[in-house]
Design an enzyme around this catalytic site. Structure first.
Site, PDB file in Angstrom:
ATOM      1  N   ARG B 256       0.857  -1.185   0.000  1.00  0.00           N
ATOM      2  CA  ARG B 256       0.000   0.000   0.000  1.00  0.00           C
ATOM      3  C   ARG B 256       0.895   1.237   0.000  1.00  0.00           C
ATOM      4  O   ARG B 256       1.469   1.593   1.016  1.00  0.00           O
ATOM      5  CB  ARG B 256      -0.903  -0.034   1.251  1.00  0.00           C
ATOM      6  CG  ARG B 256      -2.095   0.902   1.180  1.00  0.00           C
ATOM      7  CD  ARG B 256      -2.772   1.015   2.545  1.00  0.00           C
ATOM      8  NE  ARG B 256      -1.972   1.829   3.428  1.00  0.00           N
ATOM      9  CZ  ARG B 256      -1.882   1.644   4.753  1.00  0.00           C
ATOM     10  NH1 ARG B 256      -2.536   0.669   5.337  1.00  0.00           N
ATOM     11  NH2 ARG B 256      -1.120   2.431   5.487  1.00  0.00           N
ATOM     12  N   HIS B 260      -3.703   4.404   4.675  1.00  0.00           N
ATOM     13  CA  HIS B 260      -4.886   3.536   4.702  1.00  0.00           C
ATOM     14  C   HIS B 260      -6.086   4.280   4.129  1.00  0.00           C
ATOM     15  O   HIS B 260      -6.858   3.747   3.345  1.00  0.00           O
ATOM     16  CB  HIS B 260      -5.182   3.096   6.135  1.00  0.00           C
ATOM     17  CG  HIS B 260      -6.576   2.580   6.323  1.00  0.00           C
ATOM     18  ND1 HIS B 260      -6.986   1.371   5.812  1.00  0.00           N
ATOM     19  CD2 HIS B 260      -7.660   3.128   6.929  1.00  0.00           C
ATOM     20  CE1 HIS B 260      -8.277   1.188   6.112  1.00  0.00           C
ATOM     21  NE2 HIS B 260      -8.707   2.234   6.773  1.00  0.00           N
ATOM     22  N   TYR B 269       3.804   5.001  11.648  1.00  0.00           N
ATOM     23  CA  TYR B 269       4.126   3.587  11.845  1.00  0.00           C
ATOM     24  C   TYR B 269       5.053   2.997  10.784  1.00  0.00           C
ATOM     25  O   TYR B 269       5.427   1.839  10.852  1.00  0.00           O
ATOM     26  CB  TYR B 269       2.845   2.746  11.938  1.00  0.00           C
ATOM     27  CG  TYR B 269       1.842   2.977  10.814  1.00  0.00           C
ATOM     28  CD1 TYR B 269       1.988   2.324   9.594  1.00  0.00           C
ATOM     29  CD2 TYR B 269       0.759   3.847  10.977  1.00  0.00           C
ATOM     30  CE1 TYR B 269       1.096   2.535   8.562  1.00  0.00           C
ATOM     31  CE2 TYR B 269      -0.151   4.062   9.948  1.00  0.00           C
ATOM     32  CZ  TYR B 269       0.018   3.396   8.744  1.00  0.00           C
ATOM     33  OH  TYR B 269      -0.878   3.610   7.729  1.00  0.00           O
TER      34      TYR B 269
END
Lengths: 325, 361
Positions: B256, B260, B269
């Site tokens: 990805r 998100h 993160y």
């Protein structure tokens, strides 16, 4: 007309629905070869075969998720959840998916699904074979909720549910599966949704009940009659849609209301009924609305009869209500 | 190219049938991938400008989505998650309908009911998407059971991510599919991140595909950045399914590239270096290089294509933005086919107030 128990009437309804329409099928745990743990699906497997009477693995979310997929594809599944107490693994499928498909797709993907589940106490079932949590479903937009109290209604409401183009949660009062018998019309007998059943006429107080609580409410009315109190008993039959017209007409006549259900009191369906009466029948009320319900405890095993409403506790509430004004 | 399919643990799946991926189809696939990326970039920017709501980007997953969609037939059914813009486009959704849905305007076939990417197009068998994770998996199996009973010879295909392999419905759905040998293709786009949780913390399993073996379902790991590999794996899974061979779990390894969603800050993160490393294998760049190497494409045509697609996207969005808003009175439609008395009462109450405000003076 045939004299049947309530569970036999459910069984006849299922046979009738499957004979009427080849797109109707039944799925759930132990519903096929075994005929269901309560025998509600007995004989279906033999008549309609494994393609239409499907024994599934032990997964409620699998049963309801699969039923939704089948319905999206064009079938009309009737999913059985063995006990209402075990429906929660499928709660996401019911609340997030089943109830919302038609709406969220702008009407492109309706979900023609009936979810059948035995519910309620009085069978020494303890915490996990006794609960009456219809309010969760009545609270969810997009679900209809039907709860029969007689064999004729069990068949008639079930056939209406199967023909309804939207999801129906069909709750069967297992306590009276075999405890009541009654005349049931043969063939395509349907009872419309949203029409309460007048169980007994009366003038002094209305007792509102559904499912297994209709019997105790009628007993209470009988006892009250002996004391000179004329109690009307109304069986709601469906919580969604709700027959507000009949509810309000009754209270406009009697001026008093006692609401009975075995579910816990807080946010139980009686709270909604009580609110409807406060909003729309306030000036007809001569006394505070009373609720006779299960308590706000988990459902007990040894003390279940103490927990459940009965003819006595209902009659007591009605007397108090009549004395109040 | 057959080496692109690797299956370190589970049963081996032969993967040589790519003959129908002609140069023309490859260019077509490439165009879909570039279009999807263009839509994606545009939507991220539109969300930042407040012109559409929350958006979940697909960058990095174009080959997985386009490769899958191209391997399917129009009669197959799609049970998507909420990141499958490329699938919707390949299935034939006009750009304008995509943007109508993102805005929720009067032309949106879902009537403005859902946030962006939660598409539903009945005529393409593109089933309405929801946000709860994994719920579409059991539904895809149920639809496949229905198709089996009607002997329709189609497959149902469901998309989900690495995070969904921890969901109840992944387990329930694969188990059902295994038991009933349904014609279902499970496409797990393992993009390595479930919001902030890295793939290795999602499960101790070495691969996600190997989870299939617990259900008696073949599982294959495929390089999701390689369009040919995805197309081949899905074609084989489809062929197996329609010939009675049952379901397949495909794990498409992707990354990805973006957040998100537009509400997510991935720098909390993961590092930019990690993302940059993953972008070395950008599925669009890989296919472009292959096309150029084979003489079927060149830099000039590439620039023209991008320019044309950007213009198409801009024009389509402007048209959608100019469309009338959704009718407030439609709020009460489609709860049920026939509204309950309660809903009719609420509709009347609503009609007596200003739709977006309080009571009428």
């Amino acid at each position: 007309m045939t004299e049947l128990t309530l569970v036999q009437a459910v069984n006849r309804g299922l046979h009738e629905a499957m004979r009427q329409d080849p797109e109707v099928l039944v799925l759930g745990e132990d519903v096929g070869v075994n005929g269901g743990v309560f025998r509600a699906t007995e004989g279906l497997y033999k008549e309609f075969g494994a393609d239409r009477v499907i024994d599934t693995p032990l997964s409620e979310t699998g049963i309801i998720g699969a039923a939704i997929g089948m319905a999206l594809y064009g079938l009309k599944p009737i999913a059985e959840i063995q006990f209402l107490d075990f429906i929660y693994p499928a709660f996401d499928q019911i609340v997030s998916e089943l109830a919302k498909f038609r709406y969220r797709s702008g009407g492109q993907y309706p979900c023609h699904v009936v979810v059948r589940a035995p519910y309620g106490g009085g069978v020494k079932g303890g915490l996990y074979h006794s609960q009456s949590t219809e309010a969760y479903f009545a609270h969810t937009a997009g679900l209809k909720v039907a709860i029969p109290s007689t064999p004729a209604d069990a068949k008639g409401l079930l056939l209406t549910a199967v023909h309804d183009p939207d999801p129906v949660i069909f709750l069967e009062p297992k306590r009276i599966y075999r405890a009541v018998t009654g005349e049931v019309p043969d063939g395509d007998h349907r009872v419309p949704f949203g029409q309460a059943r007048l169980v007994r006429e009366g003038n002094d107080v209305t007792l509102f009940a559904y499912g297994a609580m209709v019997g105790p409410a009628a007993e209470a009315a009988e006892a009250l009659a002996a004391e000179g109190i004329s109690a009307e008993v109304l069986d709601l039959r469906t919580l969604v849609p709700l027959d507000e017209r009949a509810i309000l007409a009754s209270v406009e006549k009697t001026g008093r209301a006692v609401i009975v259900h075995e579910a816990a009191r807080t946010c139980g369906f009686g709270a909604e009924l009580s609110a409807v009466l406060a909003e729309k029948a306030f000036y007809s009320l001569r006394a505070p609305v009373a609720r006779v319900t299960g308590y706000d405890t988990p459902f007990p095993y040894a003390l279940e009869q103490a927990y459940l409403p009965n003819g006595e506790t209902i009659a007591h509430a009605a007397r108090t209500t009549v004395r109040a004004g | 190219m057959t080496g692109a399919i690797a299956d370190p643990s589970g049963p081996t799946v032969e993967s040589t049938e790519v003959a129908d991926l002609t140069p023309e189809r490859l260019r077509d696939a490439y165009r879909w991938m570039v279009l999807s990326r263009t839509v994606d970039e545009r939507c991220l920017s539109l969300q930042r400008q407040g012109r559409i709501g929350f958006y979940a980007p697909l960058a990095g997953q174009e080959a997985a989505q386009v490769g899958t969609a191209l391997a399917l037939k129009p009669e197959d059914w799609i049970f998507p998650a909420y990141r499958e813009v490329a699938v919707a486009l390949v299935r034939g959704t006009p750009l304008g309908r995509v943007f109508d849905q993102m805005i929720g305007n009067a032309f949106d076939t879902s009537k403005g009911r859902q946030m962006p990417n939660h598409f539903a197009w009945r005529d393409q068998h593109y089933v309405s998407a929801s946000s709860p994770i994994g719920t579409q998996i059991t539904q895809a199996v149920g639809a496949a059971m229905a198709a089996q009973r009607r002997r329709d010879g189609i497959v149902t295909v469901t998309f989900f991510g690495d995070g969904a392999t921890s969901s109840n419905d992944f387990h329930a759905g694969l188990n059902l599919a295994g038991v009933f040998q349904t014609p279902t293709v499970f496409v797990c786009q393992n993009n390595q991140w479930a919001i902030s949780l890295p793939r290795e913390q999602q499960t101790r399993s070495a691969t996600l595909a190997e989870k299939g073996s617990a259900y008696g379902i073949p599982g294959v790991v495929v390089d999701g950045n390689n369009l040919r590999a995805v197309y081949t794996a899905v074609s084989e899974a489809r062929r197996r399914a329609v010939s009675g061979g049952g379901p397949t779990l495909i794990e498409a390894l992707v990354y990805r590239f973006g957040p998100h969603s537009t509400s997510d800050d991935p720098r909390r993160y993961r590092t930019d270096q990690q993302v940059a490393a993953a972008k070395e294998r950008d599925p669009i760049a890989l296919l472009r290089a292959e096309l150029i190497e084979s003489g079927d494409w060149d830099a000039a045509r590439d620039a023209q294509l991008l320019e044309r697609l950007r213009a198409e996207v801009a024009t389509a969005f402007e048209a959608s933005e100019a469309a009338p808003p959704v009718d407030p009175a439609s709020l009460f439609d489609d709860v049920f086919l026939t509204p309950t008395p309660r809903l009719e009462e609420e509709r009347r109450e609503f009609a007596e107030r200003e739709p977006m405000g309080g009571p009428r003076p």
